[in-house]
Design an enzyme around this catalytic site. Structure first.
Site, short mmCIF file in Angstrom:
data_model
loop_
_atom_site.label_atom_id
_atom_site.label_comp_id
_atom_site.label_asym_id
_atom_site.label_seq_id
_atom_site.Cartn_x
_atom_site.Cartn_y
_atom_site.Cartn_z
CB CYS A 94 64.83 -20.68 -5.21
SG CYS A 94 65.36 -19.14 -4.63
CB CYS A 147 71.02 -18.14 -1.66
SG CYS A 147 70.23 -19.77 -1.58
FE1 FES Z 1 65.97 -19.06 -2.66
FE2 FES Z 1 68.08 -19.24 -1.18
S1 FES Z 1 66.84 -20.78 -1.75
S2 FES Z 1 67.58 -17.37 -2.16
#
Ligand code: FES
Length: 145
Positions: free
Chosen positions: A34, A103
């Site tokens: 992400c 995450c």
């Molecule tokens: Fe990036 Fe959770 S979406 S750490």
């Protein structure tokens, strides 16, 4: 997507957030999935992690897992902190939705990065102790986000 009460509580009131000035080690890792970033500071005295704090450009799940992870390693010997897995953190938080598992890896890896930095600062090669910092298995899977 449902979050447990514990996740919500740690997200709303994260523990050990902030910069540390007199740290013994600091590690920063990025989540390839992400693009979020986590920085972890540790203070070490006599092989014990006496203090820990984190800062993140991460989502709520990253904040909650880091908050819980810092609580779990505070006051513990380094060896124990290195054994903390993202799975154990998730169990302590009563689980995370599957798409947020990646995450939770940020905290685990940031702890390892901070410990590696600590060992480097005191002249010890961290690789035989901490290992190479690798990408997590969850991050290699396409989670369809
Ligand atoms: Fe990036 Fe959770 S979406 S750490």
């Amino acid at each position: 997507m449902a979050y447990s009460a514990k996740v919500m509580e740690h997200f709303a009131h994260p523990r050990n957030v902030g910069e540390m000035k007199d740290f013994s080690g600091v590690g920063e890792v990025g989540n390839p999935k992400c693009g979020d970033i986590m920085r972890m500071y540790i203070k070490v005295e006599n092989n014990i992690i006496t203090d820990v704090s984190f800062m993140t450009f991460g989502c709520g799940a990253a904040i909650a897992t880091s908050s819980m992870a810092t609580e779990l390693i505070k006051g513990k010997p380094i060896e124990e902190a290195l054994k903390l897995t993202n799975k154990a953190v998730m169990v302590a938080l009563d689980g995370l939705p599957p798409v947020k598992i990646h995450c939770s890896v940020l905290a685990e890896q940031a702890i390892k990065a901070a410990v590696s930095d600590y060992y480097r600062r005191i002249g010890i090669d961290p690789v035989p102790i901490v290992g190479e910092l690798e990408e997590c298995e969850a991050c290699e899977v396409d989670l369809g986000e």
